[in-house]
Design an enzyme around this catalytic site. Structure first.
Site, mmCIF file in Angstrom:
data_model
loop_
_atom_site.group_PDB
_atom_site.id
_atom_site.type_symbol
_atom_site.label_atom_id
_atom_site.label_comp_id
_atom_site.label_asym_id
_atom_site.label_seq_id
_atom_site.Cartn_x
_atom_site.Cartn_y
_atom_site.Cartn_z
ATOM 1 N N HIS A 35 0.831 -1.215 0.000
ATOM 2 C CA HIS A 35 0.000 0.000 0.000
ATOM 3 C C HIS A 35 0.864 1.264 0.000
ATOM 4 O O HIS A 35 0.481 2.292 0.550
ATOM 5 C CB HIS A 35 -0.994 -0.009 1.170
ATOM 6 C CG HIS A 35 -2.119 -0.980 0.945
ATOM 7 N ND1 HIS A 35 -3.237 -0.675 0.207
ATOM 8 C CD2 HIS A 35 -2.262 -2.274 1.331
ATOM 9 C CE1 HIS A 35 -4.039 -1.735 0.167
ATOM 10 N NE2 HIS A 35 -3.462 -2.715 0.830
ATOM 11 N N THR A 36 2.016 1.146 -0.590
ATOM 12 C CA THR A 36 2.893 2.305 -0.752
ATOM 13 C C THR A 36 2.873 2.810 -2.195
ATOM 14 O O THR A 36 3.155 3.973 -2.441
ATOM 15 C CB THR A 36 4.345 1.938 -0.397
ATOM 16 O OG1 THR A 36 4.663 0.702 -1.055
ATOM 17 C CG2 THR A 36 4.510 1.759 1.110
ATOM 18 N N SER A 68 -10.291 -19.109 -22.138
ATOM 19 C CA SER A 68 -9.347 -19.260 -21.035
ATOM 20 C C SER A 68 -9.441 -20.674 -20.497
ATOM 21 O O SER A 68 -10.544 -21.204 -20.324
ATOM 22 C CB SER A 68 -9.691 -18.263 -19.921
ATOM 23 O OG SER A 68 -9.078 -18.664 -18.712
ATOM 24 N N ALA A 126 -5.160 -14.496 -4.665
ATOM 25 C CA ALA A 126 -4.221 -14.930 -3.631
ATOM 26 C C ALA A 126 -3.192 -13.857 -3.292
ATOM 27 O O ALA A 126 -2.236 -14.115 -2.569
ATOM 28 C CB ALA A 126 -3.523 -16.213 -4.080
ATOM 29 N N LEU A 128 -1.151 -12.534 -5.374
ATOM 30 C CA LEU A 128 0.064 -12.801 -6.147
ATOM 31 C C LEU A 128 -0.031 -12.197 -7.552
ATOM 32 O O LEU A 128 0.721 -12.556 -8.444
ATOM 33 C CB LEU A 128 0.334 -14.311 -6.214
ATOM 34 C CG LEU A 128 0.521 -14.968 -4.847
ATOM 35 C CD1 LEU A 128 0.641 -16.493 -4.982
ATOM 36 C CD2 LEU A 128 1.751 -14.413 -4.120
ATOM 37 N N SER A 130 -2.386 -12.213 -10.101
ATOM 38 C CA SER A 130 -2.817 -12.944 -11.288
ATOM 39 C C SER A 130 -3.319 -11.965 -12.349
ATOM 40 O O SER A 130 -3.123 -12.174 -13.548
ATOM 41 C CB SER A 130 -3.917 -13.935 -10.931
ATOM 42 O OG SER A 130 -4.984 -13.259 -10.301
ATOM 43 N N ASP A 175 2.273 -4.025 -9.333
ATOM 44 C CA ASP A 175 2.179 -5.385 -9.862
ATOM 45 C C ASP A 175 2.663 -5.473 -11.305
ATOM 46 O O ASP A 175 3.362 -6.407 -11.685
ATOM 47 C CB ASP A 175 0.729 -5.878 -9.784
ATOM 48 C CG ASP A 175 0.149 -5.744 -8.387
ATOM 49 O OD1 ASP A 175 0.934 -5.714 -7.430
ATOM 50 O OD2 ASP A 175 -1.082 -5.647 -8.266
#
Ligand code: GLA
Length: 385
Positions: A35-36, A68, A126, A128, A130, A175
């Site tokens: 959260h930076t 997908s 998760a 990570l 995605s 991300d």
């Protein structure tokens, strides 16, 4: 089978011919600095081995057709009908990237249509990334197929814009930069103010350390209100403090404005200020060869996310406590929070004990324990074939 191979096979099966190319990009684990990013601050992510792959070919009928391996059905969309917010569900990520790139490079891009087949082994929800893996794999594919010559910062920006404006999740740039710029064998120090990205070798293997990740099974959606609310609170706190963003604040400034901020905004801002400092302290320690010493910073990050930023959940707290109790040097929730995964920094000899302790938290909840996996820095996004 790799995500790239799966995507290629799915393409062949769906469209009856091989794709023109396959591109893939990884999920990420953020070692510290949560959260930076949307506060112009620092983070220290690395790419994980799990990836999302996109097999793509141009079409000639003006349709955008997507399948997908993880989802049922076919999405079929008119290439001329792509506007902000026009796509819902999982296809909003890849089609959002096309929309975002068109916003920069012109509406005519891929007007003839595209076929896309997607496969991924990055767990969803998760923490990570995605979604960034899918956005970045798509951005790489469009860049190559369209001969666009956009650089990786521009591709990351398109991914973020897809997420912000097509999906409706007001996320930062962490991300996408991590997925596209991480070195294969090191973490990446991100300065989210200018997007500066500096490789930082972690030295974990030499120090006998491993990073474990456990998915709490509590799944989050960053388009829900909690993430946006935290972001808005940070913006208000920065205004009260008279700074452009919380990156420019420090603890003395917070104390000075304690009353005007009120207890809630004070805690939100304190998380960001202390988390930025923890990222820089982590980088300093690993550069000095003191990787074992960062455990305290990792645990302090968790406490701050739990108490000051209030984005943890009891299931994540339980994993963190269990890991620390079994000998981890530090543990914390990762990603946006409200569920998702936790990481633990573990002396290699204690991996079985820590893994078992984490599994015990699931047994206590009466739910089957997910695999607790070790992750190492891995390759960034690239063309597979
Ligand atoms: C999510 C967002 C990122 C970042 C993290 C929290 O992963 O996508 O932009 O804000 O949460 O650090």
């Amino acid at each position: 089978m790799s995500a790239g191979t799966l995507a290629r096979e799915l393409f062949l099966e769906t469209f009856g011919e091989p794709p023109q190319g396959v591109w893939s990009s990884p999920g990420r684990l953020n070692l510290i600095g949560e959260h930076t990013d949307y506060n112009d601050g620092f983070a220290l992510p690395f790419a994980i081995p799990q990836r999302t792959a996109v097999a793509v070919s141009p079409r000639s009928d003006g349709r955008l057709v997507l399948v997908s391996a993880q989802r049922q059905g076919v999405v079929d969309f008119a290439a001329s009908a792509l506007t902000r917010g026009s796509v819902e569900g999982w296809a909003a990520y890849p089609l959002g990237v096309l929309w975002a790139i068109r916003e920069v490079r012109g509406e005519h891009l891929f007007a003839e249509g595209l076929s896309l087949a997607i496969a991924s082994d990055v767990p969803t929800g998760a923490g990570l990334s995605s979604s960034a893996a899918l956005e970045c794999a798509t951005a790489l594919a469009l860049n190559d197929l369209g001969h666009l010559r956009l650089n990786r910062h521009q591709l990351a920006a398109a991914g973020r814009r897809a997420e912000n404006e097509m999906v409706g999740a007001p996320t930062g740039i962490l991300d996408q930069l991590a997925s596209l710029l991480s070195p294969s064998d090191a973490a990446l120090l991100l300065d989210c103010r200018g997007g500066e990205a500096t490789p930082v070798p972690l030295g974990f293997a030499a120090a006998g350390l491993a990073v474990l990740v456990a998915d709490s099974g509590v799944h989050h959606n960053l388009a829900d209100g909690g993430y946006a609310q935290r972001r808005a609170q940070c913006e208000v706190a920065a205004q009260v403090l008279g700074v452009a963003s919380l990156r420019d604040a420090n603890l003395a400034l917070l104390e000075e404005h304690r009353e005007r901020l009120g207890p809630l905004l004070f805690r939100r801002a304190r998380h960001v200020v202390t988390e930025n400092a923890r990222v820089l302290d982590t980088v300093r320690l690993v550069r000095e060869g003191e990787a074992r010493e960062i455990g305290g910073l990792i645990s302090a990050s968790h406490a701050s996310l739990r108490d000051d930023f209030e984005v943890s959940v009891p299931e994540l707290d339980a994993i963190v406590e269990a890991a620390n109790g079994a000998g981890a040097l530090g543990a914390r929730m990762v990603g946006g929070g409200f569920g998702g995964s936790a990481l633990a920094l573990v002396p290699r000899g204690l991996l079985p004990e820590v893994g078992a302790a984490i599994a015990g938290t699931f047994a206590a909840r009466g739910v089957p324990a997910p695999p607790v996996v070790e992750v190492v820095p891995s390759a960034p996004g690239h063309r597979d074939s």
